[in-house]
Design an enzyme around this catalytic site. Sequence first.
Site, PDB file in Angstrom:
ATOM      1  N   LYS A 139      18.451  49.281  10.005  1.00 34.80           N
ATOM      2  CA  LYS A 139      18.571  50.335   9.430  1.00 34.80           C
ATOM      3  C   LYS A 139      19.923  50.694   9.467  1.00 34.80           C
ATOM      4  O   LYS A 139      20.571  51.880   9.022  1.00 34.80           O
ATOM      5  CB  LYS A 139      17.882  51.605   9.826  1.00 34.80           C
ATOM      6  CG  LYS A 139      16.266  51.455   9.931  1.00 34.80           C
ATOM      7  CD  LYS A 139      15.931  50.723   8.725  1.00 34.80           C
ATOM      8  CE  LYS A 139      15.858  51.319   7.342  1.00 34.80           C
ATOM      9  NZ  LYS A 139      15.506  50.451   6.250  1.00 34.80           N
ATOM     10  N   CYS A 140      20.993  49.718   9.786  1.00 35.08           N
ATOM     11  CA  CYS A 140      22.628  50.009   9.705  1.00 35.08           C
ATOM     12  C   CYS A 140      23.132  49.588   8.669  1.00 35.08           C
ATOM     13  O   CYS A 140      24.324  49.733   8.612  1.00 35.08           O
ATOM     14  CB  CYS A 140      22.924  49.429  11.085  1.00 35.08           C
ATOM     15  SG  CYS A 140      22.642  50.220  12.865  1.00 35.08           S
TER      16      CYS A 140
ATOM     17  N   TRP B  29      22.588  46.058   2.590  1.00 34.25           N
ATOM     18  CA  TRP B  29      23.825  46.293   1.479  1.00 34.25           C
ATOM     19  C   TRP B  29      24.910  45.275   2.158  1.00 34.25           C
ATOM     20  O   TRP B  29      25.477  44.839   1.035  1.00 34.25           O
ATOM     21  CB  TRP B  29      24.464  47.547   2.235  1.00 34.25           C
ATOM     22  CG  TRP B  29      25.364  48.587   1.464  1.00 34.25           C
ATOM     23  CD1 TRP B  29      25.840  47.989   0.276  1.00 34.25           C
ATOM     24  CD2 TRP B  29      26.173  49.541   1.905  1.00 34.25           C
ATOM     25  NE1 TRP B  29      26.994  49.013  -0.114  1.00 34.25           N
ATOM     26  CE2 TRP B  29      26.895  49.898   0.900  1.00 34.25           C
ATOM     27  CE3 TRP B  29      26.056  50.531   3.069  1.00 34.25           C
ATOM     28  CZ2 TRP B  29      27.984  51.015   0.787  1.00 34.25           C
ATOM     29  CZ3 TRP B  29      26.950  51.570   2.925  1.00 34.25           C
ATOM     30  CH2 TRP B  29      27.925  51.714   1.936  1.00 34.25           C
TER      31      TRP B  29
ATOM     32  N   HIS C  12      18.116  40.526  13.760  1.00 36.34           N
ATOM     33  CA  HIS C  12      18.364  41.719  14.759  1.00 36.34           C
ATOM     34  C   HIS C  12      18.229  41.197  16.091  1.00 36.34           C
ATOM     35  O   HIS C  12      18.039  42.084  16.963  1.00 36.34           O
ATOM     36  CB  HIS C  12      17.340  42.644  14.331  1.00 36.34           C
ATOM     37  CG  HIS C  12      17.095  42.926  12.733  1.00 36.34           C
ATOM     38  ND1 HIS C  12      18.509  43.681  12.476  1.00 36.34           N
ATOM     39  CD2 HIS C  12      16.201  43.411  11.960  1.00 36.34           C
ATOM     40  CE1 HIS C  12      18.039  44.119  10.976  1.00 36.34           C
ATOM     41  NE2 HIS C  12      16.812  43.879  10.983  1.00 36.34           N
TER      42      HIS C  12
ATOM     43  N   SER D   6      27.717  47.204  -5.655  1.00 35.04           N
ATOM     44  CA  SER D   6      26.991  47.397  -4.602  1.00 35.04           C
ATOM     45  C   SER D   6      26.996  48.935  -4.132  1.00 35.04           C
ATOM     46  O   SER D   6      27.038  49.140  -3.195  1.00 35.04           O
ATOM     47  CB  SER D   6      28.171  46.785  -3.396  1.00 35.04           C
ATOM     48  OG  SER D   6      28.269  45.415  -3.675  1.00 35.04           O
ATOM     49  N   THR D   7      27.412  49.926  -5.269  1.00 37.37           N
ATOM     50  CA  THR D   7      27.166  51.104  -4.874  1.00 37.37           C
ATOM     51  C   THR D   7      25.859  51.516  -4.807  1.00 37.37           C
ATOM     52  O   THR D   7      24.862  50.931  -5.081  1.00 37.37           O
ATOM     53  CB  THR D   7      27.673  52.032  -5.981  1.00 37.37           C
ATOM     54  OG1 THR D   7      26.805  51.964  -7.171  1.00 37.37           O
ATOM     55  CG2 THR D   7      29.249  51.837  -6.302  1.00 37.37           C
TER      56      THR D   7
ATOM     57  N   MET E 240      22.581  49.972  -6.371  1.00 39.44           N
ATOM     58  CA  MET E 240      21.620  49.306  -5.628  1.00 39.44           C
ATOM     59  C   MET E 240      20.346  50.004  -5.483  1.00 39.44           C
ATOM     60  O   MET E 240      19.119  49.519  -5.029  1.00 39.44           O
ATOM     61  CB  MET E 240      21.807  49.077  -4.097  1.00 39.44           C
ATOM     62  CG  MET E 240      23.119  47.879  -4.225  1.00 39.44           C
ATOM     63  SD  MET E 240      23.563  47.535  -2.310  1.00 39.44           S
ATOM     64  CE  MET E 240      22.152  46.830  -1.705  1.00 39.44           C
TER      65      MET E 240
ATOM     66  N   ARG F 275      17.484  54.702  -0.001  1.00 37.71           N
ATOM     67  CA  ARG F 275      16.641  55.975   0.070  1.00 37.71           C
ATOM     68  C   ARG F 275      17.595  57.062   0.033  1.00 37.71           C
ATOM     69  O   ARG F 275      17.749  57.470  -1.146  1.00 37.71           O
ATOM     70  CB  ARG F 275      15.896  56.028   1.364  1.00 37.71           C
ATOM     71  CG  ARG F 275      14.913  57.072   1.657  1.00 37.71           C
ATOM     72  CD  ARG F 275      14.269  57.234   2.911  1.00 37.71           C
ATOM     73  NE  ARG F 275      15.445  57.483   4.061  1.00 37.71           N
ATOM     74  CZ  ARG F 275      15.958  58.574   4.290  1.00 37.71           C
ATOM     75  NH1 ARG F 275      15.550  59.508   3.886  1.00 37.71           N
ATOM     76  NH2 ARG F 275      17.019  58.646   5.185  1.00 37.71           N
TER      77      ARG F 275
ATOM     78  N   GLY G  37      20.945  57.094   1.609  1.00 36.72           N
ATOM     79  CA  GLY G  37      22.384  56.422   1.563  1.00 36.72           C
ATOM     80  C   GLY G  37      23.716  57.450   1.967  1.00 36.72           C
ATOM     81  O   GLY G  37      24.669  57.153   1.687  1.00 36.72           O
TER      82      GLY G  37
HETATM   83  P1  A3P Z   1      18.720  55.532   4.418  1.00 36.58           P
HETATM   84  O1  A3P Z   1      17.108  55.174   4.828  1.00 36.58           O
HETATM   85  O2  A3P Z   1      19.204  56.398   5.502  1.00 36.58           O
HETATM   86  O3  A3P Z   1      19.104  55.773   2.910  1.00 36.58           O
HETATM   87  P2  A3P Z   1      18.818  48.241   6.355  1.00 36.58           P
HETATM   88  O4  A3P Z   1      19.221  47.325   5.380  1.00 36.58           O
HETATM   89  O5  A3P Z   1      19.843  47.901   7.507  1.00 36.58           O
HETATM   90  O6  A3P Z   1      17.395  48.069   6.613  1.00 36.58           O
HETATM   91  O7  A3P Z   1      19.386  49.778   6.070  1.00 36.58           O
HETATM   92  C1  A3P Z   1      19.045  50.548   5.128  1.00 36.58           C
HETATM   93  C2  A3P Z   1      19.747  51.765   4.962  1.00 36.58           C
HETATM   94  O8  A3P Z   1      20.900  51.276   4.254  1.00 36.58           O
HETATM   95  C3  A3P Z   1      19.129  52.784   4.173  1.00 36.58           C
HETATM   96  O9  A3P Z   1      19.314  54.205   4.549  1.00 36.58           O
HETATM   97  C4  A3P Z   1      19.513  52.567   2.706  1.00 36.58           C
HETATM   98  O10 A3P Z   1      19.495  53.616   1.882  1.00 36.58           O
HETATM   99  C5  A3P Z   1      21.057  52.089   2.797  1.00 36.58           C
HETATM  100  N1  A3P Z   1      21.793  51.651   1.989  1.00 36.58           N
HETATM  101  C6  A3P Z   1      21.307  50.336   1.390  1.00 36.58           C
HETATM  102  N2  A3P Z   1      22.269  50.159   0.059  1.00 36.58           N
HETATM  103  C7  A3P Z   1      23.302  51.276   0.197  1.00 36.58           C
HETATM  104  C8  A3P Z   1      24.312  51.432  -0.397  1.00 36.58           C
HETATM  105  N3  A3P Z   1      24.623  50.542  -1.512  1.00 36.58           N
HETATM  106  N4  A3P Z   1      24.968  52.577  -0.333  1.00 36.58           N
HETATM  107  C9  A3P Z   1      24.499  53.505   0.989  1.00 36.58           C
HETATM  108  N5  A3P Z   1      23.541  53.104   1.890  1.00 36.58           N
HETATM  109  C10 A3P Z   1      22.980  51.999   1.243  1.00 36.58           C
END
Ligand code: A3P
Length: 288
Positions: free
Chosen positions: A44-45, A49, A97, A219-220, A224, A244, A246
């Site tokens: 989730k970091c 992306w 991970h 990639s915005t 995405m 979700r 972001g």
């Molecule tokens: P949130 O759930 O807080 O929105 P991972 O890929 O490590 O599982 O991370 C998922 C998180 O990255 C989610 O956070 C997701 O929305 C966020 N994310 C993915 N693509 C993004 C983008 N283009 N810009 C900003 N956040 C993004």
Amino acid sequence: MKDYGIQIDVDGRPFPVDCVADVVRSGKQIQTFPDDVFIATFPKCGTTWVRHIICQLIIEDYKPRAGKELFVYTPFIEYTGKQLIDRMPRPRIFKSHYMYDDHPKHPKAKYVFVVRNPKDVVVSAYHMSKNLKLNCYDEINFDIFFELFMAGGYAFGCYFDYHKEWLAHLDKCDSLLLKYEDMVKDLKTATVQIGEFLGGRAAEIVENPEKLGEVVEASTFKSMKEDQGRWFEAIFKDQQQFVRKGTPRDWKNYLNKDQSDRVDQKFKEAFKGTMAENWFKEEMKWED
Ligand code: A3P
């Protein structure tokens, strides 16, 4: 703490319940090469992306389509295992991970390490877990999930241990450290950093303003958020809810003051004297 059946133990470390222990073990033993790129993160970091950005920079015919394209181009080591990975053509890009100790290593390979503040990580992880078709999270509400996270009982283990271990070793590998929050503020600069770090085709793309603009645009968050079948196979109840919120500080809608203070305290203890000591001050403060 009650066993909710959300994870399996593989040699003393927790992995999601849908992992296969022998595949997880074999992933630690993959053959590595100097041109390997490893995207190493705690869940989730911003892993997906960065995978999407790196694929655009490295792979000539990368056009993410619905299905498993990211899994084909940037396999998740813990779920893919050695047998398949050792047959992949080079150059290879991986997601994983694993803790640093378990992570496959090569002195010349590149490591892209992405970090994010723990308060937003726990909220993002909660939402993703509840959205999984796996039903083991059904009886877990946010307060229970928070306790699991703090106790290191979520998926790939303890956020704090994971980062402490990796940060202590980052200077031993050819690594680029990215902060999710910086990427949200300035995606173009982050994309240039990634391209320059990877070199070759990736560096050429970020030197070309038009091509760089195309990668950034694709990639915005808005881009995405569209057509999310591109990012995962059908593992979610609602496929469109992976990308979700972001934004930093969504945690304010979920953590109470006591939970917030506990994360602050744990963060302080875990990262005292490390490069992370002063990270995320703005993103983690209670006051709006
Ligand atoms: P949130 O759930 O807080 O929105 P991972 O890929 O490590 O599982 O991370 C998922 C998180 O990255 C989610 O956070 C997701 O929305 C966020 N994310 C993915 N693509 C993004 C983008 N283009 N810009 C900003 N956040 C993004």
